[in-house]
Scaffold this motif. Structure first.
Motif, mmCIF file in Angstrom:
data_model
loop_
_atom_site.group_PDB
_atom_site.id
_atom_site.type_symbol
_atom_site.label_atom_id
_atom_site.label_comp_id
_atom_site.label_asym_id
_atom_site.label_seq_id
_atom_site.Cartn_x
_atom_site.Cartn_y
_atom_site.Cartn_z
ATOM 1 N N ALA A 428 0.839 -1.221 0.000
ATOM 2 C CA ALA A 428 0.000 0.000 0.000
ATOM 3 C C ALA A 428 0.864 1.257 0.000
ATOM 4 N N ASP A 429 1.995 1.204 0.728
ATOM 5 C CA ASP A 429 2.867 2.390 0.806
ATOM 6 C C ASP A 429 3.448 2.767 -0.552
ATOM 7 N N LYS A 430 3.530 1.783 -1.463
ATOM 8 C CA LYS A 430 4.105 2.047 -2.786
ATOM 9 C C LYS A 430 3.042 2.435 -3.819
ATOM 10 N N CYS A 431 1.761 2.331 -3.429
ATOM 11 C CA CYS A 431 0.677 2.619 -4.385
ATOM 12 C C CYS A 431 0.352 4.105 -4.400
ATOM 13 N N PRO A 432 0.250 4.700 -5.589
ATOM 14 C CA PRO A 432 -0.124 6.119 -5.654
ATOM 15 C C PRO A 432 -1.648 6.274 -5.578
ATOM 16 N N GLY A 433 -2.103 7.499 -5.334
ATOM 17 C CA GLY A 433 -3.541 7.785 -5.403
ATOM 18 C C GLY A 433 -4.300 7.326 -4.168
ATOM 19 N N LEU A 434 -5.641 7.408 -4.297
ATOM 20 C CA LEU A 434 -6.522 7.109 -3.172
ATOM 21 C C LEU A 434 -6.653 5.605 -2.902
ATOM 22 N N ASP A 435 -6.225 4.768 -3.857
ATOM 23 C CA ASP A 435 -6.321 3.312 -3.679
ATOM 24 C C ASP A 435 -5.588 2.838 -2.430
ATOM 25 N N GLN A 436 -4.490 3.548 -2.083
ATOM 26 C CA GLN A 436 -3.662 3.060 -0.980
ATOM 27 C C GLN A 436 -4.425 3.043 0.335
ATOM 28 N N TYR A 437 -5.396 3.956 0.507
ATOM 29 C CA TYR A 437 -6.198 3.971 1.744
ATOM 30 C C TYR A 437 -7.003 2.667 1.865
ATOM 31 N N ALA A 438 -7.639 2.282 0.752
ATOM 32 C CA ALA A 438 -8.447 1.055 0.753
ATOM 33 C C ALA A 438 -7.568 -0.177 0.935
ATOM 34 N N ILE A 439 -6.354 -0.166 0.337
ATOM 35 C CA ILE A 439 -5.452 -1.319 0.455
ATOM 36 C C ILE A 439 -4.974 -1.466 1.903
#
Length: 546
Positions: A428-439
């Motif tokens: 999740a820390d490597k994911c950009p955007g709002l997706d990281q919150y859900a991950i």
């Protein structure tokens, strides 16, 4: 003249009177999440080996005392449409794996609980669902790396016993060391070679009230709670004829009238019928048959001739039992009372009557060659206890079936979930955007399992889970929670607490699919219920009732 009341404008005016509609985040999404959370909270206290039992009384008034989630949700008859989505996911898990239904409901409930917090932060349900799907994809990618053992030979009893022990422990904690070898023996005995596909229906459970659980045993063959019809109660190395018809004088298809003019003619007529029956039984006896099994009644006269020729008579009322017996003894069920050919006859090493407590049983046992059907005779003090043991056995048999197709095992005791959560958090820390919150929230939902295990075992949850997370950060991927009195952490692989890879794989898939489906609903439209007569009150059941 009746006054016409106009319907409210908008969607409601298109629908029949009595229909209802909910829309928007608060009315539809949050309301759905609330219902799903309630269902998950109901079953989560039953999770794990020290889970609490639920007392459920179904619509027929039957009482169930169990911690098996599949039974609880089946008998509850949930009506809420969103909660039904979760139940459908758990039912798919039951069909695919046969175990892990509670895992699906708890994970789906935890995902929706985390989603509620994200919605209140301002994320849209679609963004959350997309994030969950990305997290699931990553989890399924990580899961094969967590496999700690693989069952290669499903005929190795020691390996199978270790593999299915944890599944039995979750239903019957304390009895697993006795039940697991029983289930293993029954399953392995009906799988003579690796090419044969394992059929769950080939392991039968015969529940006999009375005695102790430790008097339970495995029989190679079939056990029926019935008595024999004649005087012969035992046969060894016997040929068996199976008939679906009654063993009695044959009725004519058309009505006929017989004119009898004297007593001699009456005696001859009766004797002719008797002689015909005797010839039929004698012809069957001449083929070497020692046991006759009938799907219908056995007439008194036929019973007399069966005793005369030393043939044992058994009557089975269920056509399904008749089919299973044919499969077990390798016989063909005949529709008419004719002498069977060598190919149509079955064979069993021992057929005898026995008594367990005050219950008489007939046992068809195979010794020399492995039987195609095995029966586990379960003893116990109450019907509810026997039902619960049967559910535990059913889980063990389903675990064996999965192992025969996919032998991969992952660490249990919450170790797999915490390791997945740790690696998904890093992703999740490597994911950009709002997706990281859900991950990140997906990872937090997985951390729910060790907390529930700890809560149900009565441990200090905050300390235990913190220690567990710290151990996994240090790279101890097999560390799980010990639910014994002392608590603490254990190495799940060393202790032998193992879960099926398939149960985790499909469980996460179905739970995420159910949660995303619920999140993507923005309107609930309920048509008016179909009218019908109301059920009558039961009234007084007997003279003592008011």
């Amino acid at each position: 003249m009746a006054m016409h009341v106009p319907k409210p404008p908008g969607f409601q005016q298109m629908m029949k009177e009595g229909s209802r509609m909910f829309q928007g985040l608060e009315e539809a999404v949050i309301r759905n999440i609330g219902a799903c959370k309630q269902l998950a909270e109901t079953v989560q206290t039953a999770y794990g080996p020290i889970g609490m039992n639920k007392m459920v009384i179904n619509h027929l008034g039957k009482l169930f005392v169990t911690n098996d989630a599949a039974t609880i949700i089946r008998e509850l008859e949930v009506e809420h449409p969103a909660a039904k989505m979760m139940i459908l996911g758990s039912q798919m898990q039951e069909q695919e794996v046969g175990d892990g239904t509670n895992f699906v409901i708890i994970l789906a409930g935890a995902l929706l609980e985390q989603a509620e917090a994200l919605i209140r932060m301002g994320l849209t349900p679609n963004e959350i669902a997309e994030g969950y799907e990305k997290a699931l994809e990553k989890a399924l990618e990580i899961l094969p790396n967590l496999v700690c053992q693989t069952v290669v030979d499903v005929q190795d009893s020691d390996v199978i016993t270790k593999a299915i022990k944890a599944a039995i422990m979750s239903k019957q904690y304390g009895n697993e060391s006795f039940l697991t070898p029983l289930i293993t023996e029954a399953c392995v005995s009906i799988l003579p070679d690796k090419k044969t596909t394992f059929n769950v229906d080939n392991v039968r459970v015969s529940k006999i009230l009375g005695g102790s659980l430790y008097q339970s045993q495995v029989v190679q063959g079939m056990v029926f709670k019935r008595q024999v019809e004649g005087d012969i109660t035992r046969a060894e190395k016997a040929k068996i004829a199976v008939y679906t018809c009654p063993i009695d004088s044959v009725q004519t298809e058309t009505k006929g009238t017989v004119l009898i003019q004297s007593s001699k003619e009456l005696i001859d007529f009766s004797r002719g019928e008797e002689n015909m029956l005797e010839k039929e039984i004698a012809a069957i006896a001449a083929t070497g048959v020692k046991v006759i099994v009938s799907g219908g009644k056995i007439g008194d006269l036929c019973l007399h001739y069966l005793n005369k020729y030393g043939i044992m008579g058994v009557r089975l009322q269920s056509k399904f039992d008749l089919r299973r017996l044919c499969k077990s003894i390798n016989a063909t069920a005949l529709p008419r009372l004719t002498p069977p050919s060598a190919e149509e006859m079955g064979y069993a090493d021992h057929i005898y009557t026995d008594e367990f407590g005050d219950t008489a049983v007939v046992i068809f046992r195979q010794d020399e060659k492995e039987s195609r059907i095995a029966t586990i005779i379960v003893r116990g003090a109450t019907d509810n206890f026997l039902d619960d043991i049967e559910r535990a056995i059913d889980d063990g048999i389903n675990n064996f079936k999965v192992l025969s197709r996919d032998g991969r095992l992952v660490p249990g005791a919450g170790a797999t979930e915490v390791e997945l959560a740790r690696q998904i958090n890093q992703f999740a820390d490597k994911c950009p955007g709002l997706d990281q919150y859900a991950i990140q929230r997906f990872a937090q939902a997985l951390e729910t399992f060790p907390r529930i295990l700890s809560d149900n075992a009565g441990l200090k949850t905050t300390e235990t889970v913190a220690d567990l997370l710290a151990a996994h950060q240090e790279g101890k991927a097999n560390t799980g929670i010990c639910v014994d009195d002392q608590g603490g952490l254990i190495d799940a692989v060393e202790i032998g607490v193992l879960d099926l890879f398939a149960a985790k794989y499909w469980g996460m898939k179905y739970a995420t699919a159910a949660a995303c489906t619920v999140l993507r609903v923005d309107q609930i439209i309920m048509a008016k219920r179909a009218g019908g007569p109301k059920p009558r009150d039961a009234g007084a059941q007997d003279a003592d009732d008011d």
